[in-house]
Design a protein around this motif. Structure first.
Motif, PDB file in Angstrom:
ATOM      1  N   ALA A  28       5.896  75.188  36.045  1.00  0.00           N
ATOM      2  CA  ALA A  28       5.464  74.410  37.211  1.00  0.00           C
ATOM      3  C   ALA A  28       6.569  73.454  37.666  1.00  0.00           C
TER       4      ALA A  28
ATOM      5  N   PRO B 237      -0.447  76.217  38.379  1.00  0.00           N
ATOM      6  CA  PRO B 237       0.838  76.105  37.690  1.00  0.00           C
ATOM      7  C   PRO B 237       0.776  76.695  36.278  1.00  0.00           C
ATOM      8  N   GLY B 238       1.941  76.938  35.707  1.00  0.00           N
ATOM      9  CA  GLY B 238       2.028  77.434  34.339  1.00  0.00           C
ATOM     10  C   GLY B 238       2.629  76.402  33.414  1.00  0.00           C
ATOM     11  N   CYS B 239       2.924  76.822  32.209  1.00  0.00           N
ATOM     12  CA  CYS B 239       3.637  75.976  31.241  1.00  0.00           C
ATOM     13  C   CYS B 239       4.121  76.910  30.137  1.00  0.00           C
ATOM     14  N   VAL B 240       4.830  76.364  29.180  1.00  0.00           N
ATOM     15  CA  VAL B 240       5.297  77.159  28.051  1.00  0.00           C
ATOM     16  C   VAL B 240       4.418  76.869  26.844  1.00  0.00           C
TER      17      VAL B 240
ATOM     18  N   ASP C  76       5.726  82.279  28.062  1.00  0.00           N
ATOM     19  CA  ASP C  76       6.019  81.549  29.300  1.00  0.00           C
ATOM     20  C   ASP C  76       4.889  81.860  30.279  1.00  0.00           C
TER      21      ASP C  76
ATOM     22  N   VAL D 279       4.631  72.916  26.462  1.00  0.00           N
ATOM     23  CA  VAL D 279       5.840  72.295  26.991  1.00  0.00           C
ATOM     24  C   VAL D 279       5.792  72.370  28.507  1.00  0.00           C
ATOM     25  N   GLY D 280       5.973  71.228  29.147  1.00  0.00           N
ATOM     26  CA  GLY D 280       5.951  71.167  30.604  1.00  0.00           C
ATOM     27  C   GLY D 280       7.363  71.141  31.162  1.00  0.00           C
ATOM     28  N   PRO D 281       7.453  70.988  32.492  1.00  0.00           N
ATOM     29  CA  PRO D 281       8.774  70.859  33.096  1.00  0.00           C
ATOM     30  C   PRO D 281       9.449  69.594  32.552  1.00  0.00           C
ATOM     31  N   ARG D 282      10.713  69.519  32.576  1.00  0.00           N
ATOM     32  CA  ARG D 282      11.481  68.390  32.015  1.00  0.00           C
ATOM     33  C   ARG D 282      11.268  68.234  30.521  1.00  0.00           C
TER      34      ARG D 282
ATOM     35  N   GLY E  45       3.692  66.206  33.171  1.00  0.00           N
ATOM     36  CA  GLY E  45       4.408  66.396  34.433  1.00  0.00           C
ATOM     37  C   GLY E  45       3.937  67.609  35.211  1.00  0.00           C
ATOM     38  N   ILE E  46       2.674  67.999  35.002  1.00  0.00           N
ATOM     39  CA  ILE E  46       2.107  69.156  35.696  1.00  0.00           C
ATOM     40  C   ILE E  46       1.002  68.686  36.635  1.00  0.00           C
ATOM     41  N   ASP E  47       1.059  69.143  37.875  1.00  0.00           N
ATOM     42  CA  ASP E  47       0.055  68.752  38.867  1.00  0.00           C
ATOM     43  C   ASP E  47      -1.092  69.764  38.815  1.00  0.00           C
TER      44      ASP E  47
ATOM     45  N   ILE F  79       6.503  66.809  38.748  1.00  0.00           N
ATOM     46  CA  ILE F  79       5.976  65.847  39.710  1.00  0.00           C
ATOM     47  C   ILE F  79       6.335  64.448  39.271  1.00  0.00           C
TER      48      ILE F  79
ATOM     49  N   ARG G 104      -7.345  71.607  35.533  1.00  0.00           N
ATOM     50  CA  ARG G 104      -8.368  70.679  35.081  1.00  0.00           C
ATOM     51  C   ARG G 104      -9.695  71.383  35.330  1.00  0.00           C
TER      52      ARG G 104
ATOM     53  N   ARG H 262       8.879  67.724  28.564  1.00  0.00           N
ATOM     54  CA  ARG H 262       7.897  66.880  27.891  1.00  0.00           C
ATOM     55  C   ARG H 262       6.817  67.779  27.303  1.00  0.00           C
TER      56      ARG H 262
ATOM     57  N   ILE I 108      -0.649  64.711  33.687  1.00  0.00           N
ATOM     58  CA  ILE I 108       0.362  63.765  34.191  1.00  0.00           C
ATOM     59  C   ILE I 108       1.402  63.501  33.115  1.00  0.00           C
TER      60      ILE I 108
END
Lengths: 219, 219
Positions: B2, A126-129, A138, A78-81, A111-113, B5, A145, A83, A108
């Motif tokens: 993160a 960056p991290g993610c869930v 978390d 799970v990314g930010p927002r 939503g993670i750079d 973006i 990449r 998605r 992309i």
């Protein structure tokens, strides 16, 4: 309506495309080009958080390098927002720190750079869930990449005239999708098998499924 | 977690990455490299089926080539096994035949084995279902991965020493993601501006967002 294909299933695990060199000189090492779909490596602690106390990863399919495998286990990213990618394969064995490897297209969509890093160099990324059947991690950092690279043993390195840490190029000949990837990091040690690792963006850009010839060379 | 973006938003429309040549010789044409995200071209008949009788496409953003635009309109694509892409941008103006252009990563996620074709050469290609607010089009053919290509006018062609229909190479210098794309189809005419078209797989494989230099050359 087009007939369904199975490549979407294939995308779910790390896959190996073996493009053999035709008519290479005697003594030339056999080259394997592997396309890594999005996947993650987990620490044993995170395995237990995600899948339950005492849980051990279950090998499903051995990878080309001895001792490594695609596990039965998958996680949701799970990314930010909010998605998400619903099913990302876990590779084993476990590592000291968890790490998520995505193609840019995947990153992309989440939503993670994601920065381009060699495996294991995750400080400041960056991290993610991560969501598993028994719990949630978390992850504060570890989404990258993976930098394109080539595993080899010291005999292969000698053949190509390169050293661990140097850079090579790979030309993939595939119709009008023919592509040269520069900057492949050489990771040479005593025991690895000769194998290039690309991600799905790189494999798809070069139409690796229709490749007729690959060439690894020192630039 | 993160920070979010905006690149995911950018993926939804055709975007243009302008990587200018630094310090090129005098008289060298300015080169633009554009990354086409998945999109479709529609016939006026299909526009009316999808968006309503008498509907005309609404230009939202002009593209680099004069007279072309990203439209306000989007459609849903549905592939075999009912997997779908919810929002695919329509480009204008309308054409005689509808056509869907996907990167391989998109096509694989839809379950469609898209062939690599020059724009407009869609005979025998797979189809998909297009869904709009006013109706549905069961496209019998027209789903392709657009062959990488470069638009130019006849003066540019003369500068590079190439003719319409010939092939060129593009080197994108971008850290350890540096990539050479061979086989770019030259599409030269009297009025086009110099512009390379790649898809998102190709842009992402080469990390075009961090490119510091691009070079177009005759191989």
């Amino acid at each position: 309506m087009a007939p369904p294909i199975d490549r979407s299933q294939v995308e779910k695990i790390v896959r190996e495309i073996v493009v053999q060199l035709l008519g290479g000189p005697k003594g030339k090492p056999e080259l394997v080009v592997s396309i890594s779909a999005r996947h993650c490596h987990l620490s044993q602690e995170d395995v237990e958080t995600l899948f339950g106390k005492g849980h051990q990863l279950t090998p499903m399919k051995p990878l080309y390098q001895d001792g490594f495998y695609a596990a039965e286990e998958t996680v949701m990213l799970v990314g930010p927002r909010r998605r998400m990618l619903p099913s990302v394969r876990v590779l084993g064995p476990t590592r000291s720190r968890s790490q998520v490897e995505l193609a840019f297209t995947d990153a992309i969509s989440l939503g993670i750079d994601a920065p381009v890093r060699p495996s294991g160099k995750i400080d400041g990324t960056p991290g993610c869930v991560l969501v598993g059947p028994a719990g949630v991690v978390d992850l504060k950092q570890g989404v990258i990449r993976a930098e394109r690279h080539v595993h080899m043993n010291v005999r292969d390195a000698e053949y190509y005239g390169v050293k661990d840490g140097e850079r090579m190029s790979l030309r993939i000949e595939s119709g009008f999708c023919t592509t040269v990837y520069e900057g492949l990091l050489v990771r040479a040690d005593a025991t690895s098998k000769l194998e290039v690792h690309l991600d799905t963006d790189e494999g798809n850009a070069a139409d690796i499924d229709h490749a007729v010839r690959v060439e690894l060379f020192k630039p």
